[in-house]
Design an enzyme around this catalytic site. Structure first.
Site, PDB file in Angstrom:
ATOM      1  N   CYS A 112     -26.329  12.800 -55.574  1.00  0.00           N
ATOM      2  CA  CYS A 112     -25.742  11.637 -54.888  1.00  0.00           C
ATOM      3  C   CYS A 112     -26.447  11.366 -53.561  1.00  0.00           C
ATOM      4  CB  CYS A 112     -24.231  11.798 -54.735  1.00  0.00           C
ATOM      5  SG  CYS A 112     -23.431  10.237 -54.311  1.00  0.00           S
ATOM      6  N   HIS A 217     -22.331  12.447 -60.074  1.00  0.00           N
ATOM      7  CA  HIS A 217     -21.806  13.743 -59.633  1.00  0.00           C
ATOM      8  C   HIS A 217     -21.648  14.701 -60.822  1.00  0.00           C
ATOM      9  CE1 HIS A 217     -21.019  13.088 -55.371  1.00  0.00           C
ATOM     10  NE2 HIS A 217     -20.788  11.823 -55.714  1.00  0.00           N
ATOM     11  N   GLU A 219     -21.536  17.789 -60.781  1.00  0.00           N
ATOM     12  CA  GLU A 219     -20.707  18.958 -60.433  1.00  0.00           C
ATOM     13  C   GLU A 219     -19.237  18.723 -60.737  1.00  0.00           C
ATOM     14  OE1 GLU A 219     -21.668  16.719 -58.353  1.00  0.00           O
ATOM     15  OE2 GLU A 219     -20.039  16.310 -56.964  1.00  0.00           O
TER      16      GLU A 219
END
Ligand code: MN
Length: 244
Positions: A112, A217, A219
């Site tokens: 990001c 994202h 994660e």
């Protein structure tokens, strides 16, 4: 038994922690590194180039986490009132980390804000605000009332890129929580992913052993097509390969 690679994760300044300043990292980054078999090391936004080199000599890999906007001056653009949450110390710190990691053989995964820092570090520029600067852009954030990690748009991956190889896909559905993106691509970077509106969602540096940025994202356990953990596994694997 082989040791777990040390993966540095860049932290941000916690603005709402006054009167006691704090540095922080969102837990999902730490968990993603741990689940991939890495040992997370949180890096405060206080790092100059000399310190970055010292750190990179001892870490086995680097993860740039998401966050606020990069200051426009870092890429030679005039300030824009839509730029928000600038953390000058963090900008300086992460630009130093990128410079150091690219001069090392250690792997980098930039997420990001991280992909934007990577691009700026290599002389690229950013759209300061996609909705006002990219005609016809898709929504790159959840619709009002939707959860932060909603699945927002698809991303087309460039076949043969490291990203496409790791994700074993040509298209993925992702979350999206950004209003900035790479504009002019920095030297020695190639675009490896884009949203259907052309917004750059992936960059990599083919001259480096492992230098990968994504605009979404991975994660987050929510909002993405399954398999995003492979990015962290690839980071940890690449980090392990640099350990003697
Ligand atoms: Mn997006």
């Amino acid at each position: 038994m082989s040791q777990s690679p040390l993966i540095g994760i860049s932290a941000h300044t916690l603005i709402k922690s006054q009167p006691i300043p704090r540095y922080a990292v969102q837990r999902t980054y730490v968990q993603a590194v741990q689940q991939a078999g890495g040992l997370p090391v949180l890096l405060p936004p206080t790092i100059d180039l000399a310190t970055a080199r010292t750190l990179l000599a001892r870490l086995d890999g680097l993860l740039l986490s998401g966050g606020g906007d990069v200051a426009a001056a870092r890429y030679g653009a005039p300030d824009n009132p839509l730029i928000r949450l600038v953390d000058h110390a963090r900008d300086a710190s992460e630009l130093a980390l990128v410079a150091a990691v690219l001069r090392s053989e250690k792997p980098l995964l930039a997420i990001c804000r991280g992909i934007q820092v990577l691009n700026v570090a290599l002389g690229g520029t950013l759209y300061a605000d996609i909705p006002s600067q990219v005609p016809g852009a898709l929504l790159h954030r959840p619709k009002k009332g939707q959860p932060r990690d909603s699945s927002v748009h698809t991303v087309n991956l460039v076949p043969g890129s490291r990203l496409a190889t790791i994700l074993t896909a040509e298209m993925v559905r992702v979350n999206s929580f950004h209003h900035q993106s790479a504009q002019q691509v920095g030297r020695s970077l190639v675009v490896t992913a884009a949203a259907p509106d052309g917004v750059i969602e992936g960059l990599e540096c083919p001259d480096h052993s492992f230098c990968l940025g994504v605009q979404w994202h991975p994660e987050s356990p929510i909002g993405n097509q399954e398999g995003m953990e492979r990015l962290f596994q690839a980071l940890v694997e690449a980090a392990r390969a640099t350990m003697s």
